[in-house]
Scaffold this active site. Sequence first.
Site, PDB file in Angstrom:
ATOM      1  N   SER A 125       1.112  -1.496   0.008  1.00 61.09           N
ATOM      2  CA  SER A 125      -0.405  -0.228   0.145  1.00 61.09           C
ATOM      3  C   SER A 125       0.675   1.361   0.050  1.00 61.09           C
ATOM      4  CB  SER A 125      -1.161  -0.201   1.504  1.00 61.09           C
ATOM      5  OG  SER A 125      -1.749  -1.146   1.564  1.00 61.09           O
TER       6      SER A 125
HETATM    7  N1  SAM Z   1      -0.904  -4.781   4.338  1.00 60.52           N
HETATM    8  C1  SAM Z   1       0.092  -5.186   3.022  1.00 60.52           C
HETATM    9  C2  SAM Z   1       1.189  -4.189   2.891  1.00 60.52           C
HETATM   10  O1  SAM Z   1       1.846  -3.676   3.555  1.00 60.52           O
HETATM   11  O2  SAM Z   1       2.106  -4.751   2.062  1.00 60.52           O
HETATM   12  C3  SAM Z   1      -1.027  -4.771   1.347  1.00 60.52           C
HETATM   13  C4  SAM Z   1      -1.541  -6.292   0.888  1.00 60.52           C
HETATM   14  S1  SAM Z   1      -1.903  -5.653  -0.563  1.00 60.52           S
HETATM   15  C5  SAM Z   1      -3.406  -4.510  -0.481  1.00 60.52           C
HETATM   16  C6  SAM Z   1      -3.319  -6.662   0.602  1.00 60.52           C
HETATM   17  C7  SAM Z   1      -3.065  -8.168   0.912  1.00 60.52           C
HETATM   18  O3  SAM Z   1      -4.545  -8.756   0.988  1.00 60.52           O
HETATM   19  C8  SAM Z   1      -2.386  -8.729  -0.462  1.00 60.52           C
HETATM   20  O4  SAM Z   1      -1.910  -9.852  -0.578  1.00 60.52           O
HETATM   21  C9  SAM Z   1      -3.844  -9.998  -0.654  1.00 60.52           C
HETATM   22  O5  SAM Z   1      -3.449 -11.157  -1.150  1.00 60.52           O
HETATM   23  C10 SAM Z   1      -4.661 -10.722   0.362  1.00 60.52           C
HETATM   24  N2  SAM Z   1      -5.754 -10.568   0.642  1.00 60.52           N
HETATM   25  C11 SAM Z   1      -6.918 -10.241  -0.375  1.00 60.52           C
HETATM   26  N3  SAM Z   1      -7.935 -11.164   0.102  1.00 60.52           N
HETATM   27  C12 SAM Z   1      -7.440 -12.276   1.514  1.00 60.52           C
HETATM   28  C13 SAM Z   1      -8.379 -12.393   1.933  1.00 60.52           C
HETATM   29  N4  SAM Z   1      -9.678 -13.201   1.908  1.00 60.52           N
HETATM   30  N5  SAM Z   1      -7.569 -12.934   3.152  1.00 60.52           N
HETATM   31  C14 SAM Z   1      -6.485 -12.946   3.328  1.00 60.52           C
HETATM   32  N6  SAM Z   1      -5.666 -12.235   2.719  1.00 60.52           N
HETATM   33  C15 SAM Z   1      -6.373 -11.654   1.434  1.00 60.52           C
END
Ligand code: SAM
Length: 212
Positions: free
Chosen positions: A60
């Site tokens: 992000s």
């Molecule tokens: N917090 C992260 C960072 O600092 O890099 C942001 C990562 S990205 C914007 C959102 C993440 O949510 C992705 O890695 C994606 O795979 C994960 N994601 C999406 N749906 C999910 C779910 N149902 N359970 C767990 N993770 C999930």
Amino acid sequence: MYERQREEMVQKYLIDKGISDSKVIAAMRKVPRHRFVDTAMAHQAYQDKSLPIGFGQTISHPTTVAAMSQLLSLSGGERVLEIGTGSGYQAAVLSDIGVKVYSLERIPELARRAQRLFDELGYYTIAVQIGDGTVGWNAHAPYDRIIVTAASPDIPDALLKQLAENGRMVIPVGEKTEQKLTIITRETGEYHILEDYTRSFVPLIGKKGWTE
Ligand code: SAM
């Protein structure tokens, strides 16, 4: 390495943009964001950009991490559930603030990579698990704070249930392309909902989220 760029990021994208929580500012002054992206993109790590981390996912924007961390309103010592470990950067910022982080990631490779990085950089207060965050992580519930870092069509029931009394959740809710950062508090068994401004996140995929 990158200390000057990190300091510039904090001044320009946090302080000048109104982030005032000193714990968030101090943590983002310390956590080496360039380590959470591919080395080929390290030179872009201190710009206000989301960057690709593989598997169609992104780290992000620093402004988003700062805003969400501030909205959590942390004192230190809380137990925080994070949905969407991704690169691990957001979890590292929270860990640096002094909370215990339980982080769920649905993509195994990302979860394992983040875990390796936490071990290497010494973020020992983060527990990572591979799983569908839309059903939460019941084993360690309730949580004082819950942060969802991917866009959800609505607020998953399981997360509401796993939020502690006097707890607070920050989650982007809305359409697949545009969401409102939503803040939910729980007081004497009742939930109160508050909305922040419109943003855009990658989708939360799972049982109670979007389908792939
Ligand atoms: N917090 C992260 C960072 O600092 O890099 C942001 C990562 S990205 C914007 C959102 C993440 O949510 C992705 O890695 C994606 O795979 C994960 N994601 C999406 N749906 C999910 C779910 N149902 N359970 C767990 N993770 C999930």
